[in-house]
Write an enzyme that holds these catalytic residues in place. Structure first.
Site, PDB file in Angstrom:
ATOM      1  N   HIS A 224       0.673  -1.099   0.053  1.00 27.99           N
ATOM      2  CA  HIS A 224      -0.108  -0.032  -0.061  1.00 27.99           C
ATOM      3  C   HIS A 224       0.924   1.454   0.092  1.00 27.99           C
ATOM      4  O   HIS A 224       2.090   1.165   0.179  1.00 27.99           O
ATOM      5  CB  HIS A 224      -0.823   0.048   1.171  1.00 27.99           C
ATOM      6  CG  HIS A 224      -0.127   0.161   2.599  1.00 27.99           C
ATOM      7  ND1 HIS A 224       0.480  -0.977   3.030  1.00 27.99           N
ATOM      8  CD2 HIS A 224       0.214   1.121   3.320  1.00 27.99           C
ATOM      9  CE1 HIS A 224       1.096  -0.267   4.189  1.00 27.99           C
ATOM     10  NE2 HIS A 224       0.842   0.977   4.174  1.00 27.99           N
ATOM     11  N   ASP A 226       0.733   5.114   2.013  1.00 31.22           N
ATOM     12  CA  ASP A 226       0.360   5.723   3.328  1.00 31.22           C
ATOM     13  C   ASP A 226      -0.473   6.939   2.595  1.00 31.22           C
ATOM     14  O   ASP A 226      -0.064   7.722   1.948  1.00 31.22           O
ATOM     15  CB  ASP A 226       1.335   6.176   4.156  1.00 31.22           C
ATOM     16  CG  ASP A 226       1.953   4.777   4.857  1.00 31.22           C
ATOM     17  OD1 ASP A 226       1.439   3.782   4.879  1.00 31.22           O
ATOM     18  OD2 ASP A 226       3.199   4.940   5.585  1.00 31.22           O
ATOM     19  N   HIS A 281       4.819   0.166  -0.228  1.00 31.56           N
ATOM     20  CA  HIS A 281       5.610  -0.883   0.917  1.00 31.56           C
ATOM     21  C   HIS A 281       4.602  -1.779   1.535  1.00 31.56           C
ATOM     22  O   HIS A 281       3.558  -1.800   1.043  1.00 31.56           O
ATOM     23  CB  HIS A 281       6.160   0.049   1.951  1.00 31.56           C
ATOM     24  CG  HIS A 281       5.193   1.055   2.737  1.00 31.56           C
ATOM     25  ND1 HIS A 281       4.452   2.193   2.021  1.00 31.56           N
ATOM     26  CD2 HIS A 281       4.559   0.997   4.012  1.00 31.56           C
ATOM     27  CE1 HIS A 281       3.583   2.619   3.069  1.00 31.56           C
ATOM     28  NE2 HIS A 281       3.898   1.796   4.165  1.00 31.56           N
ATOM     29  N   ARG A 291       7.974  -8.860  15.184  1.00 32.23           N
ATOM     30  CA  ARG A 291       8.310  -7.449  14.600  1.00 32.23           C
ATOM     31  C   ARG A 291       7.341  -6.383  15.521  1.00 32.23           C
ATOM     32  O   ARG A 291       6.163  -6.746  15.517  1.00 32.23           O
ATOM     33  CB  ARG A 291       8.338  -7.154  13.274  1.00 32.23           C
ATOM     34  CG  ARG A 291       8.408  -5.880  12.820  1.00 32.23           C
ATOM     35  CD  ARG A 291       8.389  -5.789  11.144  1.00 32.23           C
ATOM     36  NE  ARG A 291       8.339  -4.679  10.776  1.00 32.23           N
ATOM     37  CZ  ARG A 291       9.244  -3.523  10.712  1.00 32.23           C
ATOM     38  NH1 ARG A 291      10.642  -4.201  10.638  1.00 32.23           N
ATOM     39  NH2 ARG A 291       9.204  -2.455  10.103  1.00 32.23           N
TER      40      ARG A 291
HETATM   41  O1  LIG Z   1       4.756  -2.197  10.653  1.00 33.07           O
HETATM   42  C1  LIG Z   1       5.480  -1.667   9.549  1.00 33.07           C
HETATM   43  O2  LIG Z   1       6.546  -1.843   9.614  1.00 33.07           O
HETATM   44  C2  LIG Z   1       4.695  -1.051   8.614  1.00 33.07           C
HETATM   45  C3  LIG Z   1       3.319  -1.025   8.675  1.00 33.07           C
HETATM   46  C4  LIG Z   1       2.773   0.271   7.586  1.00 33.07           C
HETATM   47  O3  LIG Z   1       3.202   0.377   6.434  1.00 33.07           O
HETATM   48  C5  LIG Z   1       1.670   0.774   8.261  1.00 33.07           C
HETATM   49  O4  LIG Z   1       1.239   0.777   9.386  1.00 33.07           O
HETATM   50  O5  LIG Z   1       1.165   1.868   7.231  1.00 33.07           O
HETATM   51 FE   LIG Z   2       2.237   2.049   5.738  1.00 28.59          FE
END
Ligand SMILES: O=C(O)CCC(=O)C(=O)O
Ligand SMILES: [Fe+2]
Length: 359
Positions: A224, A226, A281, A291
């Site tokens: 996606h 952001d 990403h 993680r």
């Molecule tokens: O959790 C991550 O490392 C990235 C997650 C992500 O891209 C988001 O929450 O928009």
């Molecule tokens: Fe994101």
């Protein structure tokens, strides 16, 4: 607890992305401590270059105290270790009166069927510098849990974190404006500091893979871009973040607990008339270690009218890639889409759409 059917679990283990992405050879890096001294112009140029090339870079020398980062990481880990019931109670407390995306969620990302091997807490960020919900998160931790797992302590800690990260984010946004050669250095910062700014904090936890998933790469958070202006991410020492380069290849971003990672968001791509790139990403889970990531999303107020900045349109011979729209309109439209959709397509001008079709 959310129980997934077999078919849903298969969607998370996407066969198309089983091969590990190679690491990004040189992650663009900006040392913010140099921006406070004679290196400011060079830092501004480096920021703009990274936003144009990748829409992504790493920030070092950021000044956010390391002990604060460690405490937030420990508290997030402890929060997600709480019994499922406690996490769901927290969700009820942060939910907006009319519904909406805030609160705790597991596996389901957004309201349109996207699934990931992730659980998360999504909190609105208030103008007063405080993060999170206007009410305390309820629920006492079990006696064995560290004090910071208490949702109330966790909330206070996140308040402190947001205040520090927002300050640093504003420095980055100013450097972006300077790097673009804009006279108004505060053009992006003002939106994020506005009393009605639609900013958020997301705390993600990607649980360790289960026995039957060993060997496969799971989609933690599907691909996606952001939506907001800027996203500022910090994670624990577990890798998983991948970004898409301009040529369409995916690369893995090595984790770095001492740095923050910055994403250009859709709103900034619009304001810069497409010069800065909203980076696509995702997070892939291939490690047996969990993680934990914390992301501050700096967004404009819902009423804000967004359009390419006139100075940047002039530099492209008057070609506007996006029509004007309010942030509220964007969000209404985005909430109807799937995670991976190109949410800006709807706002492109006819000339931009025609150019994209022939490229
Ligand atoms: O959790 C991550 O490392 C990235 C997650 C992500 O891209 C988001 O929450 O928009
Ligand atoms: Fe994101």
């Amino acid at each position: 607890m959310v129980v997934l059917s077999k078919g849903e679990l298969e969607q998370i283990a996407l066969p198309g992305v089983q091969r590990a992405a190679p690491p990004l050879a040189a992650v663009p890096e900006v040392d913010l401590s140099t921006a406070a001294t004679s290196g400011r112009a060079a830092a501004a140029r480096a920021v703009a270059r990274a936003c144009e090339e990748h829409g992504f870079f790493k920030v070092t020398g950021h000044g956010v105290p390391r002990p604060l980062l460690a405490r937030v990481e420990a508290a997030a880990t402890a929060f997600f270790a709480l019994p499922q019931r406690e996490k769901e109670k927290a969700a009820a407390a942060v939910a907006a009166p009319g519904g909406g995306p805030f609160g705790y969620n597991s596996k389901r990302i957004g309201g349109n069927g996207d699934l990931g091997w992730v659980e998360y807490l999504l909190l609105g960020v208030t103008a007063a510098g405080a993060a999170a919900a206007p009410v305390a998160l309820p629920g006492a931790p079990p006696p064995s849990a560290p004090a910071e797992a208490s949702p109330c302590c966790f909330r206070d800690l996140l308040d402190e974190y947001v205040a520090a990260v927002r300050r640093m984010t504003c420095t980055v946004l100013e450097l972006m404006a300077e790097g673009l050669g804009l006279e108004d250095r505060g053009v992006f910062t003002r939106l994020v500091l506005d009393g009605d700014s639609d900013s958020m904090l997301r705390v993600n936890h990607y649980p360790p893979k289960q026995q039957q998933q060993q060997g496969s790469r799971l989609t933690g958070f599907g691909e996606h871009t952001d939506p907001q202006i800027i996203s500022v991410l910090r994670s624990n020492a577990t890798a998983g973040l991948e970004i898409e380069l301009r040529d369409g290849t995916w690369v893995a971003v090595p984790s770095d607990t001492d740095s923050f990672f910055v994403n250009v968001g859709d709103a900034l791509q619009v304001l810069t008339n497409g010069r800065f790139r909203s980076v696509r990403h995702r997070v892939m889970v291939s490690s047996a270690r969990p993680r934990v990531s914390v992301i501050f999303f700096g967004g404009p107020p819902p009423r804000e009218r967004l359009a390419p900045l006139p100075g940047l349109v002039d530099r492209e011979g008057g070609r506007r890639r996006y029509r004007e729209f309010t942030w509220r309109e964007y969000k209404t439209s985005a909430y109807r889409t799937k995670l991976a959709d190109n949410r800006l397509g709807y706002f492109e001008t006819a000339t931009a759409a025609a150019a994209a079709a022939t490229s």
